[in-house]
Motif scaffolding. Structure first.
Motif, mmCIF file in Angstrom:
data_model
loop_
_atom_site.group_PDB
_atom_site.id
_atom_site.type_symbol
_atom_site.label_atom_id
_atom_site.label_comp_id
_atom_site.label_asym_id
_atom_site.label_seq_id
_atom_site.Cartn_x
_atom_site.Cartn_y
_atom_site.Cartn_z
ATOM 1 N N TRP A 48 14.431 12.549 -4.494
ATOM 2 C CA TRP A 48 14.535 12.032 -5.335
ATOM 3 C C TRP A 48 12.501 11.168 -5.071
ATOM 4 N N VAL A 49 11.826 10.760 -4.292
ATOM 5 C CA VAL A 49 11.066 10.229 -3.378
ATOM 6 C C VAL A 49 9.755 11.137 -3.678
ATOM 7 N N MET A 50 10.943 12.205 -2.090
ATOM 8 C CA MET A 50 10.376 13.705 -1.831
ATOM 9 C C MET A 50 9.575 14.292 -2.866
ATOM 10 N N GLY A 85 9.377 14.069 -6.410
ATOM 11 C CA GLY A 85 8.561 13.670 -7.462
ATOM 12 C C GLY A 85 7.222 12.810 -6.628
ATOM 13 N N CYS A 86 7.162 12.760 -5.552
ATOM 14 C CA CYS A 86 5.829 12.495 -4.649
ATOM 15 C C CYS A 86 4.830 13.336 -4.811
ATOM 16 N N LYS A 87 5.725 14.513 -4.083
ATOM 17 C CA LYS A 87 4.211 15.853 -3.251
ATOM 18 C C LYS A 87 4.184 16.178 -5.323
ATOM 19 N N PRO A 110 1.021 -1.212 0.022
ATOM 20 C CA PRO A 110 0.370 -0.041 -0.079
ATOM 21 C C PRO A 110 1.175 1.842 0.113
ATOM 22 N N THR A 111 0.627 2.017 -0.950
ATOM 23 C CA THR A 111 1.147 3.851 0.062
ATOM 24 C C THR A 111 0.263 4.487 0.078
ATOM 25 N N ASP A 112 0.569 5.976 0.089
ATOM 26 C CA ASP A 112 -0.794 6.973 0.389
ATOM 27 C C ASP A 112 -2.135 7.341 -0.204
ATOM 28 N N PRO A 113 -2.795 6.980 0.902
ATOM 29 C CA PRO A 113 -4.080 7.114 -0.740
ATOM 30 C C PRO A 113 -4.749 8.129 -1.084
ATOM 31 N N ALA A 114 -3.624 9.273 -0.466
ATOM 32 C CA ALA A 114 -4.290 10.026 -1.245
ATOM 33 C C ALA A 114 -3.731 9.625 -2.967
ATOM 34 N N ARG A 115 -3.125 9.039 -3.179
ATOM 35 C CA ARG A 115 -2.218 8.991 -4.430
ATOM 36 C C ARG A 115 -3.866 8.054 -5.575
ATOM 37 N N VAL A 116 -4.635 8.195 -5.338
ATOM 38 C CA VAL A 116 -5.117 7.790 -6.771
ATOM 39 C C VAL A 116 -5.412 7.320 -7.618
ATOM 40 N N GLY A 155 4.794 13.486 -9.597
ATOM 41 C CA GLY A 155 6.024 13.115 -11.244
ATOM 42 C C GLY A 155 6.550 12.542 -10.978
ATOM 43 N N ILE A 156 6.216 11.624 -9.935
ATOM 44 C CA ILE A 156 6.580 10.263 -10.288
ATOM 45 C C ILE A 156 5.320 9.538 -9.790
ATOM 46 N N GLY A 157 5.546 7.689 -10.521
ATOM 47 C CA GLY A 157 4.331 7.030 -9.829
ATOM 48 C C GLY A 157 4.857 6.409 -8.960
ATOM 49 N N CYS A 158 3.919 5.742 -8.382
ATOM 50 C CA CYS A 158 4.433 5.119 -7.384
ATOM 51 C C CYS A 158 5.379 3.366 -8.014
ATOM 52 N N LEU A 159 4.964 3.374 -8.930
ATOM 53 C CA LEU A 159 5.867 1.334 -9.481
ATOM 54 C C LEU A 159 7.209 2.354 -9.489
ATOM 55 N N GLU A 160 6.926 3.068 -9.905
ATOM 56 C CA GLU A 160 8.121 3.921 -10.342
ATOM 57 C C GLU A 160 9.334 4.127 -9.018
ATOM 58 N N CYS A 161 8.300 4.518 -7.922
ATOM 59 C CA CYS A 161 9.128 5.017 -7.071
ATOM 60 C C CYS A 161 9.548 3.624 -5.411
ATOM 61 N N LYS A 162 8.291 2.639 -6.369
ATOM 62 C CA LYS A 162 8.985 1.030 -5.570
ATOM 63 C C LYS A 162 10.221 0.908 -6.058
ATOM 64 N N ASP A 198 2.514 12.543 0.123
ATOM 65 C CA ASP A 198 3.094 12.849 1.098
ATOM 66 C C ASP A 198 4.044 11.353 1.799
ATOM 67 N N PRO A 199 5.008 11.863 1.217
ATOM 68 C CA PRO A 199 5.751 10.557 1.473
ATOM 69 C C PRO A 199 5.708 9.633 2.862
ATOM 70 N N GLU A 200 5.393 10.632 3.594
ATOM 71 C CA GLU A 200 4.961 10.622 5.251
ATOM 72 C C GLU A 200 4.102 9.875 5.626
ATOM 73 N N LYS A 201 3.097 9.515 4.506
ATOM 74 C CA LYS A 201 1.763 8.804 4.775
ATOM 75 C C LYS A 201 2.279 7.087 4.348
ATOM 76 N N CYS A 202 3.277 7.095 3.702
ATOM 77 C CA CYS A 202 3.240 6.322 3.060
ATOM 78 C C CYS A 202 4.245 4.654 3.507
ATOM 79 N N PRO A 203 4.110 3.687 3.340
ATOM 80 C CA PRO A 203 5.212 2.594 4.064
ATOM 81 C C PRO A 203 6.320 2.870 2.955
ATOM 82 N N VAL A 204 6.149 2.903 2.013
ATOM 83 C CA VAL A 204 7.429 2.710 0.984
ATOM 84 C C VAL A 204 8.727 4.067 1.663
ATOM 85 N N TRP A 205 8.091 4.406 2.408
ATOM 86 C CA TRP A 205 9.125 5.648 2.284
ATOM 87 C C TRP A 205 10.020 5.345 3.226
HETATM 88 FE FE1 SF4 Z 1 5.179 6.621 -1.361
HETATM 89 FE FE2 SF4 Z 1 6.465 6.518 -3.188
HETATM 90 FE FE3 SF4 Z 1 3.681 6.308 -4.294
HETATM 91 FE FE4 SF4 Z 1 4.573 8.802 -2.425
HETATM 92 S S1 SF4 Z 1 5.766 8.398 -4.667
HETATM 93 S S2 SF4 Z 1 3.453 7.399 -1.905
HETATM 94 S S3 SF4 Z 1 6.487 7.724 -1.639
HETATM 95 S S4 SF4 Z 1 4.830 5.213 -3.323
#
Ligand code: SF4
Ligand code: TRP
Length: 404
Positions: A329-331, A333-335, A295-301, A338-345, A308-315
């Motif tokens: 890059w994560v911080m 790109g997430c906010k 799971p990632t930040d639920p706001a990123r539907v 600019g990046i997708g979650c899969l890319e981030c993982k 917000d990485p602070e709300k995401c276990p991947v962070w």
């Molecule tokens: Fe989590 Fe990364 Fe997706 Fe942001 S971009 S919600 S840190 S997985």
């Protein structure tokens, strides 16, 4: 006197209740690997400890014991540097446990925090047993039988090391006194004066007979305040309170291991009971799958929704595995979406695979040759027994056994 240098010894055990995972690697095993180069180490599979909660499951041990030792070996715990053994192969632990049970007040065990806690937590198991109550004393025996001065533990086990110290002190007090010690102590008490002397004796009884910790503190304070006794007498009375005399069993200290920051797949601490683990021998495609579906930040539907990485276990995994550049890059790109979650993982997946690949390669040779693992355990157990026997001989002699 212990015939070994306690300060140089480290002892630690792990229960064989399931597969080791990244939490164990980062929380325990990396620390063991460091310690094995600096100390004389004894690491064991605590199968009797597992029995205190998992009795009635005889199949548990067969696989888990060998598997656990394979994991140790694969990550770099070395039989050249440490004795690797299985608790039940060294029955001396059990004899020391029995002997120490004679002098350990019941209340000391009843007030160990994990006793009531675990009974609550593991409600589905019947833990109103003698073995479960006695388990911290068994742990004390594990430690004391090797005269181990250092015990790497997490915060939850510090109370057990503290109990071990008290058990050792009480044993030394009862069986290790030099001739005339009692008389000297008596004379010192009289010098304190009637009132203070009586109070000291009462407090001492409350501590030695009921394990009353508060009484111990009060008695210590009382001694500190005494004006009319010599330094020597004061020292004597400190010793008389909590042991004193000759040291037969060495008091250990806890080497507090910083609690593992390794998060699980859901952001909680990685633990089998949360079902959020990546095991050390997790097939690598499974590692990829598990992290990809985290799971990632639920706001990123949608991809365009910022998160917000602070709300995401991947962070949290990035914090364990990634360098500053990647984290920035994560911080960003997430906010900024600019990046997708899969890319981030992806860098996390790569990092975990890079970590596990060589471990799994190492493990294969042992998986293929379990007899090699058995012989490592046999050698380690032999080494452990030799050391355990020495302590036990001293204990038996002190207690007046084998004198006939
Ligand atoms: Fe989590 Fe990364 Fe997706 Fe942001 S971009 S919600 S840190 S997985
Ligand atoms: N009680 C520990 C646990 O549950 C395992 C253990 C048994 C141990 N004996 C020990 C740890 C001695 C350190 C020292 O995890």
């Amino acid at each position: 006197m212990p015939r070994v240098n306690s300060q140089q010894r480290v002892l630690s055990g792990m229960r064989p209740t399931g597969r080791l995972h990244l939490g164990h690697l980062h929380g325990v095993l990396k620390n063991w690997i460091k310690l094995q180069d600096e100390y004389e180490c004894f690491f064991f599979v605590a199968d009797w400890h597992a029995l205190t909660t998992h009795y009635g499951e005889p199949n548990l041990f067969e696989e888990n014991t060998i598997d656990m030792v394979i994991d140790w070996l694969a990550v770099g715990v070395s039989p050249e540097s440490a004795a690797l053994f299985v608790q039940s192969e060294v029955p001396e632990h059990a004899e020391l446990h029995l002997l120490l049970s004679m002098t350990t007040p019941l209340s000391w065990l009843e007030r160990v925090p994990s006793y009531k806690d675990q009974q609550e937590k593991l409600r589905e198991r019947e833990l109103d047993t003698y073995g479960f109550l006695g388990y911290p004393l068994l742990q004390a025996a594990d430690i004391l039988i090797y005269q181990s001065g250092n015990v790497p533990v997490g915060a939850d086990q510090v109370a057990h090391v503290e109990l071990t110290r008290e058990v050792a002190r009480r044993f030394n007090h009862i069986y290790g006194r030099e001739p005339g010690f009692e008389e000297h102590a008596g004379a010192a008490i009289r010098k304190m004066g009637k009132k203070a002397g009586k109070l000291y004796s009462q407090l001492r009884t409350a501590y030695t007979e009921q394990g009353d910790q508060e009484a111990l503190e009060k008695a210590r304070k009382l001694l500190t305040e005494q004006q009319n006794i010599s330094i020597e007498d004061r020292e004597r009375l400190y010793g008389y309170l909590e042991g004193g005399g000759q040291m037969i069993l060495a008091e250990p200290k806890a080497l507090l291991t910083p609690s593992s920051k390794m998060p699980g797949l859901d952001g909680q601490k990685m633990s089998k009971s949360y079902n959020n683990t990546i095991s050390l021998r997790e097939p690598l495609d499974e590692v990829k799958k598990k992290i990809s579906t985290m799971p990632t930040d639920p706001a990123r539907v949608r991809l365009v929704d910022p998160g917000d990485p602070e709300k995401c276990p991947v962070w949290q995994l990035h914090q364990a595995y990634s360098d500053e550049i990647t984290k920035n890059w994560v911080m960003e790109g997430c906010k900024s979406a600019g990046i997708g979650c899969l890319e981030c993982k992806s860098p996390v997946i790569d990092a975990v695979i890079t970590e596990l690949e060589p471990i799994q390669k190492e493990a294969v040779q042992y998986e293929k040759d379990p007899d090699l693992v058995r012989s490592i355990i046999a050698d380690g157990s032999e080494m452990a027994r030799e050391s355990a026997k020495e302590t036990l001989a001293d204990v038996r002699a002190a207690m007046g056994l084998n004198k006939w």
